[in-house]
Design an enzyme around this catalytic site. Structure first.
Site, mmCIF file in Angstrom:
data_model
loop_
_atom_site.group_PDB
_atom_site.id
_atom_site.type_symbol
_atom_site.label_atom_id
_atom_site.label_comp_id
_atom_site.label_asym_id
_atom_site.label_seq_id
_atom_site.Cartn_x
_atom_site.Cartn_y
_atom_site.Cartn_z
ATOM 1 N N LYS A 155 0.831 -1.215 0.000
ATOM 2 C CA LYS A 155 0.000 0.000 0.000
ATOM 3 C C LYS A 155 0.859 1.256 0.000
ATOM 4 C CE LYS A 155 -1.559 1.749 3.906
ATOM 5 N NZ LYS A 155 -1.359 3.213 3.970
ATOM 6 N N ASN A 156 1.893 1.282 0.825
ATOM 7 C CA ASN A 156 2.699 2.490 0.959
ATOM 8 C C ASN A 156 3.649 2.710 -0.204
ATOM 9 O OD1 ASN A 156 1.482 3.176 3.382
ATOM 10 N ND2 ASN A 156 3.000 2.102 4.618
ATOM 11 N N CYS B 264 -5.586 8.390 9.623
ATOM 12 C CA CYS B 264 -5.581 7.695 10.915
ATOM 13 C C CYS B 264 -5.251 8.630 12.068
ATOM 14 C CB CYS B 264 -4.558 6.573 10.890
ATOM 15 S SG CYS B 264 -5.106 5.126 9.990
ATOM 16 N N ARG C 199 1.384 14.302 12.368
ATOM 17 C CA ARG C 199 2.296 14.026 11.270
ATOM 18 C C ARG C 199 2.335 15.295 10.409
ATOM 19 N NH1 ARG C 199 0.846 8.029 9.041
ATOM 20 N NH2 ARG C 199 -1.304 8.691 9.197
ATOM 21 N N ASP D 27 4.852 0.599 12.121
ATOM 22 C CA ASP D 27 3.651 -0.092 11.652
ATOM 23 C C ASP D 27 3.564 -1.537 12.133
ATOM 24 O OD1 ASP D 27 2.689 2.134 10.405
ATOM 25 O OD2 ASP D 27 3.134 1.488 8.363
ATOM 26 N N ARG E 107 -8.270 -0.288 4.681
ATOM 27 C CA ARG E 107 -7.410 0.714 4.056
ATOM 28 C C ARG E 107 -6.087 0.110 3.601
ATOM 29 N NH1 ARG E 107 -5.533 4.782 7.539
ATOM 30 N NH2 ARG E 107 -4.533 5.478 5.636
#
Length: 420
Positions: free
Chosen positions: A24-25, A118, A123, A307, A399
């Site tokens: 995903k990232n 999230c 951030r 994560d 997600r």
């Protein structure tokens, strides 16, 4: 509303083979990079997760045409029909900020809503904005939007005050079309950043120092199309490795990059898990009857990933002693602990540290997922908790995980998605 129900069993042993999806990232910045060219970009091995569909909706608003066949995405932005990414779309995913640099570099203007996403602490995007300003952009913040203009970006030297994955990606993309050379220092070196750079090089970008903390980008006048494969998701892989360790299981992971998991593998081996590299893209993880406690501190890659923090906290509840988990990347990233306490975990939080008491039996309960990785940790806990565990608000899980419950079910878990 959708929920996930797990019928747990402390004697569960997950067994079988699981295919790891694309990262995903890595796919989100790759999709944003298609804004840098009028030609078609094809991305293979994309994960079919909610964040991908969210950013594609943002891209459609900006003028992109896209289609997905199986796990291959074709996307093209011949021209922009708008330089604005609206709050209605951006609010649900912080990665939407990645369209800022490419929009500005190619079209000279970008209006992007301050992102949401999230609730795992602050951030700030200051590093993105300051970097773009050093490249020559004029930026103002008005009514919750970033307004950026630049007739042409100009290469310069930029040193990030601290490591920022998104900031590194945004400025690499913007610099690829800037005049002259840009030198970026203190860059993040995550595999996802490297994967983006490799795509940009295929598109015609001139980038030196890929995978290093100092990157040099010589701007070009235009970029072209490319076909590129997204790397496997190291966090999904890590989650399944923990699932095997937690259940004393025997799981083979395929379509994985073991070299991206060195720190996670090291910590799992220390806890007693046997991990065998079968080839360059597969691993076997065999859980131990006794899980050793340990102290873990999150840090930027190649350190232990933030994560994976929530998943390891669950593992440490079953260790043979007390563990200390220190979170250094994000504040307020212990929200899952309150939900784990509902399952019977014994965890104390003191500032950025969580003290996790091992040998703690868990019992099923109704829980709420507060963010993406927190939701995965609750699913893991539910696997070994006695009785029934229900995880609500699973849109967080969707997600970043592609069919997590189906993959776990194929390994022997009693788990199902309930739609109401």
């Amino acid at each position: 509303m959708e929920r996930i129900k797990i019928l747990g069993n402390e004697n569960l042993r997950l067994k079988g083979k699981v295919r790891i999806s694309g990262a995903k990232n890595a796919v989100l910045p790759a999709i944003a990079a298609s804004l840098l060219t009028k030609d078609k970009v094809r991305l293979k091995n994309i994960p079919l997760v909610k964040d991908v569909y969210t950013i594609l909706t943002v891209m459609k608003e900006l003028g992109a045409n896209s289609n997905i066949k199986k796990n291959t995405l074709s996307i093209q932005v011949k021209k922009t029909k708008s330089e604005q990414a609206s709050y209605e779309l951006v609010q649900s995913m912080r990665a939407s900020i990645l369209v800022l640099g490419p929009l500005l570099a190619r079209f000279g203007k970008a209006v992007v809503a301050l992102p949401g996403g999230c609730a795992i602490g602050s951030r700030p995007i200051d590093l993105h904005i300051h970097g773009l300003e050093k490249l020559g952009a004029s930026i103002s913040l008005e009514h919750g939007y970033i307004n950026a203009t630049a007739e042409k970006l100009h290469g310069t030297e930029i040193k990030f005050e601290k490591k920022t994955v998104g900031g590194t990606e945004n400025l690499i993309m913007a610099s690829s079309l800037a005049l002259g050379e840009t030198v970026l220092k203190n860059c993040s070196i995550e595999p996802e950043v490297i994967n983006l750079c490799e795509l940009l090089v295929k598109m015609g970008a001139r980038i030196d120092g890929i995978g290093e903390e100092t990157i040099r980008i010589k701007g070009v006048s235009e970029l072209g199309g490319a076909t590129h494969e997204i790397i496997p998701d190291r966090i999904e892989a890590g989650t399944f490795l923990v699932a095997s360790a937690l259940t004393r299981g025997n799981i083979v992971l395929t379509h994985v990059r073991p070299d991206h998991l060195d720190t996670v593998i090291e910590k799992l081996k220390y806890s007693g898990t046997q991990i065998e590299k079968l080839n360059n893209n597969s691993l076997r993880a065999i859980g131990s009857e006794k899980i050793r406690p340990q102290d873990i501190t999150t840090s930027s890659y190649p350190g232990f990933p933030t994560d994976m923090q929530a998943q390891f906290i669950v593992l440490m509840t079953q260790a043979s002693g007390t563990s200390i988990i220190t979170e250094t990347i994000f504040d307020r990233r212990f929200s899952h602990i309150n939900e784990l306490l509902r399952l019977g975990a014994i965890i104390e939080v003191a500032g950025d540290k969580a003290l996790v008491k091992g040998n703690t039996p868990l019992s099923g309960a109704e829980t709420i997922a507060t963010d993406l990785r927190a939701s995965a940790s609750l699913v893991l806990a539910g696997l070994i908790a006695s009785g029934e565990t229900v995880v609500n608000d699973v849109e967080h899980l969707d997600r970043g995980y592609e069919k997590l419950e189906a993959k776990l079910k194929s390994l022997g878990a009693r788990i199902e998605r309930i739609k109401e």
